[in-house]
Design an enzyme around this catalytic site. Structure first.
Site, PDB file in Angstrom:
ATOM      1  N   HIS A 255      38.572  68.319  -2.524  1.00  0.00           N
ATOM      2  CA  HIS A 255      39.735  68.289  -1.639  1.00  0.00           C
ATOM      3  C   HIS A 255      39.707  67.090  -0.694  1.00  0.00           C
ATOM      4  O   HIS A 255      40.705  66.831  -0.011  1.00  0.00           O
ATOM      5  CB  HIS A 255      39.768  69.588  -0.822  1.00  0.00           C
ATOM      6  CG  HIS A 255      41.105  70.263  -0.808  1.00  0.00           C
ATOM      7  ND1 HIS A 255      42.162  69.908  -1.621  1.00  0.00           N
ATOM      8  CD2 HIS A 255      41.571  71.297  -0.049  1.00  0.00           C
ATOM      9  CE1 HIS A 255      43.198  70.693  -1.369  1.00  0.00           C
ATOM     10  NE2 HIS A 255      42.869  71.537  -0.424  1.00  0.00           N
TER      11      HIS A 255
ATOM     12  N   ASN B 285      45.609  72.211   5.560  1.00  0.00           N
ATOM     13  CA  ASN B 285      46.884  72.927   5.558  1.00  0.00           C
ATOM     14  C   ASN B 285      47.805  72.578   6.719  1.00  0.00           C
ATOM     15  O   ASN B 285      48.971  72.962   6.714  1.00  0.00           O
ATOM     16  CB  ASN B 285      46.636  74.438   5.542  1.00  0.00           C
ATOM     17  CG  ASN B 285      46.000  74.905   4.253  1.00  0.00           C
ATOM     18  OD1 ASN B 285      45.686  74.107   3.375  1.00  0.00           O
ATOM     19  ND2 ASN B 285      45.785  76.199   4.138  1.00  0.00           N
TER      20      ASN B 285
ATOM     21  N   TYR C  77      32.493  69.902   4.389  1.00  0.00           N
ATOM     22  CA  TYR C  77      33.466  69.540   3.354  1.00  0.00           C
ATOM     23  C   TYR C  77      33.263  68.135   2.792  1.00  0.00           C
ATOM     24  O   TYR C  77      34.009  67.706   1.919  1.00  0.00           O
ATOM     25  CB  TYR C  77      34.890  69.654   3.921  1.00  0.00           C
ATOM     26  CG  TYR C  77      35.222  71.050   4.383  1.00  0.00           C
ATOM     27  CD1 TYR C  77      35.500  72.062   3.468  1.00  0.00           C
ATOM     28  CD2 TYR C  77      35.240  71.359   5.737  1.00  0.00           C
ATOM     29  CE1 TYR C  77      35.789  73.348   3.892  1.00  0.00           C
ATOM     30  CE2 TYR C  77      35.529  72.645   6.175  1.00  0.00           C
ATOM     31  CZ  TYR C  77      35.807  73.632   5.246  1.00  0.00           C
ATOM     32  OH  TYR C  77      36.095  74.907   5.660  1.00  0.00           O
TER      33      TYR C  77
ATOM     34  N   TYR D  33      42.479  69.916   9.522  1.00  0.00           N
ATOM     35  CA  TYR D  33      42.253  70.688   8.296  1.00  0.00           C
ATOM     36  C   TYR D  33      43.483  70.540   7.410  1.00  0.00           C
ATOM     37  O   TYR D  33      44.596  70.318   7.867  1.00  0.00           O
ATOM     38  CB  TYR D  33      41.889  72.157   8.551  1.00  0.00           C
ATOM     39  CG  TYR D  33      40.509  72.294   9.158  1.00  0.00           C
ATOM     40  CD1 TYR D  33      39.383  72.249   8.358  1.00  0.00           C
ATOM     41  CD2 TYR D  33      40.359  72.404  10.538  1.00  0.00           C
ATOM     42  CE1 TYR D  33      38.110  72.333   8.910  1.00  0.00           C
ATOM     43  CE2 TYR D  33      39.085  72.482  11.097  1.00  0.00           C
ATOM     44  CZ  TYR D  33      37.967  72.443  10.281  1.00  0.00           C
ATOM     45  OH  TYR D  33      36.705  72.500  10.834  1.00  0.00           O
TER      46      TYR D  33
END
Length: 199
Positions: free
Chosen positions: A28, A75, A23, A73
């Protein structure tokens, strides 16, 4: 884990993103990029694993600042923030969340005192776990998904070569905005960095 007594000058700056090489550099992970710049400028400790994230202690002006990158992460970012908030007894107004926003044009900054998550899942989880939406946040525009793009795929995509210069400047401006928030307060920060946008 013993709690620390409240320090009225303490600030907690949380940069949101997803951990891991996969990532790195994605839209994000804007919060992680800004946090890295802040740690480079103001960090006074080596990064350490704490509160289900990576924590760097810093000093901005006369204020102690904690830079936290949740490793849960996106969420479930609230798990990390809640643990740090409870340990240091930090009031909501002394916490700043730095995150990406697909509703803002590329590299645009917007500082807000509180409100809804605007669909940003990490911010939404923090609001839910802390039990208040009155948490200051600095949102950085990553642009809108192109037609027929899935939102999740878009925010997990890399910036293009053409976008990178603007994003690099946005990271610097965002770090400056955090500095103003710490030293001069939210109202001054909003006035300076929300020009041309509703706050």
């Amino acid at each position: 884990m013993e709690k620390e007594s409240q320090d009225s000058s303490l600030r907690l700056v949380v940069g949101l993103g997803n951990p891991g090489q996969r990532y790195k550099g994605t839209r994000h992970n804007m919060g992680f990029l800004v946090l890295g710049e802040l740690a480079r400028r103001y960090g006074i400790s080596a990064p350490r694993e704490k509160f289900q994230g990576e924590l760097v202690e810093g000093r901005v002006g006369g204020n102690k600042v904690l830079f936290l990158a949740p490793a849960t992460y996106m969420n479930e970012s609230g798990r990390s923030v809640l643990a740090a908030r409870d340990f240091y007894n930090v009031p909501p107004e002394s916490i700043l969340i730095v995150c990406d926003d697909i509703a803002l044009s590329l590299a645009q900054l917007r500082v807000r005192r509180g409100g809804s998550s605007g669909g940003q899942k990490g911010l939404g989880d923090i609001i839910r776990r802390l039990g208040t939406d009155q948490i200051p946040r600095l949102r950085i525009g990553v642009g809108s998904p192109p037609p027929r793009w899935d939102v999740a795929d878009y925010v997990l995509s890399q910036f293009t070569k053409q976008e990178l210069p603007e994003i690099e400047q946005a990271v610097i401006r965002a770090a400056e905005a955090v500095t103003v928030w710490v030293n001069d307060g939210l109202a001054v920060c909003m006035n300076r960095y929300n020009r041309g946008a509703e706050c």
